[in-house]
Design a protein around this motif. Structure first.
Motif, mmCIF file in Angstrom:
data_model
loop_
_atom_site.group_PDB
_atom_site.id
_atom_site.type_symbol
_atom_site.label_atom_id
_atom_site.label_comp_id
_atom_site.label_asym_id
_atom_site.label_seq_id
_atom_site.Cartn_x
_atom_site.Cartn_y
_atom_site.Cartn_z
ATOM 1 N N GLU A 141 0.740 -1.165 0.034
ATOM 2 C CA GLU A 141 -0.139 0.130 0.040
ATOM 3 C C GLU A 141 0.757 1.160 0.003
ATOM 4 O O GLU A 141 0.624 2.354 -0.709
ATOM 5 C CB GLU A 141 -1.044 0.067 1.109
ATOM 6 N N ASP A 142 2.024 1.264 0.644
ATOM 7 C CA ASP A 142 3.010 2.453 0.685
ATOM 8 C C ASP A 142 3.423 2.813 -0.499
ATOM 9 O O ASP A 142 3.420 3.746 -1.061
ATOM 10 C CB ASP A 142 4.243 2.058 1.976
ATOM 11 N N VAL A 143 3.769 1.664 -1.363
ATOM 12 C CA VAL A 143 4.175 1.772 -2.551
ATOM 13 C C VAL A 143 3.142 2.253 -3.719
ATOM 14 O O VAL A 143 3.344 3.249 -4.378
ATOM 15 C CB VAL A 143 4.767 0.117 -3.255
ATOM 16 N N GLU A 144 2.153 1.552 -3.546
ATOM 17 C CA GLU A 144 0.932 2.280 -4.302
ATOM 18 C C GLU A 144 0.754 3.628 -4.156
ATOM 19 O O GLU A 144 0.064 4.167 -5.062
ATOM 20 C CB GLU A 144 -0.341 1.328 -4.166
ATOM 21 N N SER A 145 0.831 4.105 -2.874
ATOM 22 C CA SER A 145 0.401 5.563 -2.681
ATOM 23 C C SER A 145 1.404 6.617 -3.013
ATOM 24 O O SER A 145 1.276 7.561 -3.202
ATOM 25 C CB SER A 145 -0.123 5.705 -1.251
ATOM 26 N N ARG A 146 2.935 6.050 -3.216
ATOM 27 C CA ARG A 146 3.887 6.853 -3.672
ATOM 28 C C ARG A 146 4.676 6.298 -4.466
ATOM 29 O O ARG A 146 5.966 5.955 -4.342
ATOM 30 C CB ARG A 146 4.683 7.064 -2.261
ATOM 31 N N THR A 147 4.127 5.858 -5.819
ATOM 32 C CA THR A 147 5.018 5.090 -6.793
ATOM 33 C C THR A 147 6.000 5.523 -7.310
ATOM 34 O O THR A 147 6.863 5.103 -7.461
ATOM 35 C CB THR A 147 3.901 4.802 -8.040
ATOM 36 N N LEU A 148 5.953 6.960 -7.486
ATOM 37 C CA LEU A 148 7.122 7.642 -8.195
ATOM 38 C C LEU A 148 8.447 7.851 -7.513
ATOM 39 O O LEU A 148 9.545 7.506 -7.640
ATOM 40 C CB LEU A 148 6.753 9.146 -8.550
ATOM 41 N N HIS A 149 8.054 7.918 -6.022
ATOM 42 C CA HIS A 149 9.153 8.110 -4.808
ATOM 43 C C HIS A 149 9.922 6.557 -4.903
ATOM 44 O O HIS A 149 10.943 6.529 -4.802
ATOM 45 C CB HIS A 149 8.558 8.380 -3.464
ATOM 46 N N PHE A 150 8.902 5.586 -4.676
ATOM 47 C CA PHE A 150 9.622 4.227 -4.490
ATOM 48 C C PHE A 150 10.051 3.441 -5.669
ATOM 49 O O PHE A 150 11.124 3.009 -5.458
ATOM 50 C CB PHE A 150 8.385 3.053 -3.516
ATOM 51 N N VAL A 151 9.619 3.861 -6.971
ATOM 52 C CA VAL A 151 10.417 3.500 -7.997
ATOM 53 C C VAL A 151 11.607 3.787 -8.175
ATOM 54 O O VAL A 151 12.701 3.365 -8.603
ATOM 55 C CB VAL A 151 9.518 3.502 -9.394
ATOM 56 N N ARG A 152 11.887 5.324 -7.900
ATOM 57 C CA ARG A 152 12.873 5.886 -7.881
ATOM 58 C C ARG A 152 14.191 5.432 -6.971
ATOM 59 O O ARG A 152 15.224 4.887 -7.428
ATOM 60 C CB ARG A 152 12.880 7.305 -7.660
ATOM 61 N N LEU A 153 13.552 5.186 -5.934
ATOM 62 C CA LEU A 153 14.370 4.432 -4.559
ATOM 63 C C LEU A 153 15.018 3.135 -5.053
ATOM 64 O O LEU A 153 16.090 2.725 -4.569
ATOM 65 C CB LEU A 153 13.575 4.472 -3.284
ATOM 66 N N HIS B 20 18.674 1.879 -5.368
ATOM 67 C CA HIS B 20 19.453 0.897 -4.356
ATOM 68 C C HIS B 20 19.697 -0.366 -5.149
ATOM 69 O O HIS B 20 20.746 -0.776 -4.770
ATOM 70 C CB HIS B 20 18.218 0.140 -3.771
ATOM 71 N N THR B 21 18.959 -0.685 -6.148
ATOM 72 C CA THR B 21 19.433 -1.944 -6.922
ATOM 73 C C THR B 21 20.406 -1.674 -7.973
ATOM 74 O O THR B 21 21.297 -2.724 -8.592
ATOM 75 C CB THR B 21 18.332 -2.678 -7.710
ATOM 76 N N GLY B 22 20.432 -0.326 -8.429
ATOM 77 C CA GLY B 22 21.511 -0.173 -9.721
ATOM 78 C C GLY B 22 20.986 -0.538 -11.108
ATOM 79 O O GLY B 22 21.547 -0.415 -12.046
ATOM 80 N N ALA B 23 19.631 -0.940 -11.088
ATOM 81 C CA ALA B 23 19.108 -1.503 -12.062
ATOM 82 C C ALA B 23 17.918 -0.491 -12.692
ATOM 83 O O ALA B 23 17.551 0.274 -11.887
ATOM 84 C CB ALA B 23 18.536 -3.039 -11.939
#
Ligand SMILES: NC(=O)C1=CN([C@@H]2O[C@H](COP(=O)(O)OP(=O)(O)OC[C@H]3O[C@@H](n4cnc5c(N)ncnc54)[C@H](O)[C@@H]3O)[C@@H](O)[C@H]2O)[C@@H](O)CC1
Ligand SMILES: [K+]
Length: 514
Positions: free
Chosen positions: A379-391, A395-398
């Motif tokens: 739910e956190d990811v769904e509510s802040r998609t842009l933030h978490f996809v960037r993060l 983190h992964t480098g991919a």
């Protein structure tokens, strides 16, 4: 290419003009753009302007000012206009102009939210001009009550002024309640929050209206490839190619339990332009894969040469997981691109090469971040998609492609693409396996030729560090277009998406020759 900017970037670009005393001019341009958009919306429905009714919900800031000036223009053109001041006060000049044009004014208070909602809901158009880029958080008090009541009454046409009030222009986070718009008129440029979920889901169609500060904008926070962009970078085999130079994709997918995932991803890769597909998996699964796609090659032992890998759809059981582990290690050592989905996401090393494309949904992205000790839920990811996809990309480098109604693709370099060609019917079993196949085919093709400085991405001005993210955006776009074509407004299966892929390629190729 559509470029989107954060509200903060747009305000910074406006600042020199405000300092030069141009604020009133900017506001007039915004108001005219908004008024014209309302007129066009009514005309598109065959409605006459004269006698139609519009209510503007006006907050106390400049967003409310834009809305009131626009309503004054509409009043002068013969519309019946009402303003609801949601914060007691409003932009004085705009309120004066609105009153002078003959508009009626109501002031929202503790007791009249429901009554006003009933009054407004029957109007032909409601303009939401409560909060814009200056918002901190969302609506509360009577304004929130008004929006909840109004949303229930389903107003005919809602036009949002700059952003739907409550949507964060920078991030796309939504502070409920928000009035869902049919159209959002974005001043200066599209805001990033209108091209990332959940914000995009509240915005309807987005119409950018230039107001004169566009030349001062910095690099965009987000970009969306148009059909023309996708057509321009699509691999187009020349006369001298053969199947090996077209790109060979190796696929580790499926298991005794999930055979369909292997069959779908292999077939999708085959129709999406790979020169050849090599399948790695148990014989029982391979039989079904080959029944569906006889063109594919089963590799029971050491596989022949490949240019790129797809790993993960339907992966299950120790044997297949070990195969995927071995392939990941070999791909890493050989510098080969890999599309990593579903079950294979758990096998990733801590840092990945920048030309690996990870394709999690929100739950898988939360798990991926959890490995780096960022504790978040789906739910956190769904509510802040842009933030978490960037993060996750950081983190992964991919490259990380976050699946959803809007697909976000973040490059570890910081660039983000957003594609939204699909439709809700595409959330069906196997849809992600098809996306994996399409991405794998593109990765194999682009690995052979495409990422160089004389390749198609460079010709579109896409920087080297962003090209693999752009390639993933191409895949998301093709997947979305194929799904929408297959659906045509109704339900569909993942197999229907696969069948629609060649037609999408053909249409894109035609686009290119136009
Ligand atoms: N900056 C400019 O020169 C221009 C701005 N324009 C418009 O102005 C908007 C930005 O205007 P503002 O900076 O005045 O800000 P907004 O109009 O977005 O409104 C914020 C106002 O409401 C208050 N507020 C903030 N968060 C709130 C909340 N959660 N609940 C209730 N009240 C809240 C703030 O104190 C501020 O007064 C843009 O979105 C755009 O529509 C356009 O007119 C073009 C030119
Ligand atoms: K607004």
């Amino acid at each position: 290419m559509i470029s989107a900017f954060t509200g903060t970037q747009i305000r910074a670009a406006e600042q020199p003009l405000l300092d030069a005393g141009e604020g009133a001019v900017l506001m007039q341009r915004a108001a005219h753009g908004l008024a014209n958009a309302v007129v066009n919306e009514l005309r598109s429905e065959g409605r006459r302007l004269y006698g139609s009714s519009v209510t503007v919900l006006a907050g106390k800031g400049n967003n409310g000012g834009d809305g009131l000036f626009a309503a004054a223009i509409l009043a002068r053109r013969g519309m019946r206009t009402t303003a609801v001041l949601t914060a007691g006060s409003a932009h004085p000049g705009a309120l004066g102009a609105f009153g002078a044009a003959g508009g009626r004014i109501h002031v929202l208070d503790e007791n009249n939210a429901e009554e006003l909602a009933v009054l407004i809901a029957g109007d032909d158009v409601v303009i939401d001009a409560i909060l814009g880029t200056g918002a901190r958080g969302g609506l509360g008090g009577p304004a929130a009550e008004l929006i909840v009541a109004l949303q229930e009454l389903k107003p005919k046409v809602v036009v949002a002024c700059d952003v739907p009030s409550g949507v964060d222009a920078d991030t796309g986070e939504v502070h409920w309640p928000v009035l869902t718009a049919r159209l959002t008129v974005a001043f200066g440029a599209v805001k990033a929050g209108l091209m990332a979920d959940p914000g995009e889901g509240c915005a309807g169609r987005v119409l950018p209206v230039p107001i004169g500060m566009e030349d001062s904008l910095p690099l965009p926070a987000l970009r969306r490839l148009s059909v023309r962009d996708v057509a321009a970078v699509l691999p187009n085999p020349g006369r001298r190619v053969h199947k090996y130079t077209r790109g060979v994709l190796g696929i580790v997918a499926g298991s005794e339990r999930y055979t369909g995932a292997a069959a779908l991803s292999v077939e999708a890769a085959s129709v999406a332009g790979a020169g050849m597909v090599r399948y790695l998996g148990p014989e029982t699964v391979a039989r079904q894969v080959l029944e569906r796609t006889p063109e594919a090659i089963w590799e029971p032992g050491e596989p022949g040469r490949v240019q790129a890998w797809l790993l993960g759809p339907g992966l299950n059981g120790t044997e297949q997981l070990q195969r995927a582990r071995d392939v990941l290690a070999a791909a890493s050592a050989a510098g080969q691109p890999a599309v990593v989905d579903a079950g294979a996401l758990e096998l990733l090393p801590e840092r990945c090469p920048p030309h690996w494309i990870l394709t999690p949904h929100a739950g898988e992205l939360a798990a991926l971040l959890g490995r780096g000790e960022v504790c978040v839920t789906r739910e956190d990811v769904e509510s802040r998609t842009l933030h978490f996809v960037r993060l996750a990309a950081e983190h992964t480098g991919a490259v990380v492609l976050l699946k959803g109604a809007t697909t976000l693709i973040a490059s570890p370099s910081g660039a983000v693409f957003s594609q939204s060609e699909g439709c809700p019917w595409m959330s069906t079993a196997g849809s992600g396996d098809v996306l994996g196949g399409i991405l794998g085919a593109l990765a194999a093709t682009y690995a052979e030729s495409g990422m160089d400085d004389d390749g198609p991405f460079a010709a579109q001005g896409i920087e080297p560090a962003e090209r693999w993210a752009a390639a993933a955006a191409v895949g998301a776009s093709i997947h979305g277009m194929a799904g929408s074509a297959a659906s045509a407004g109704g339900p569909l299966t993942a197999s229907d998406i696969v069948r629609a892929v060649p037609g999408v390629y053909r249409a894109l190729m035609e686009h290119r020759t136009r």
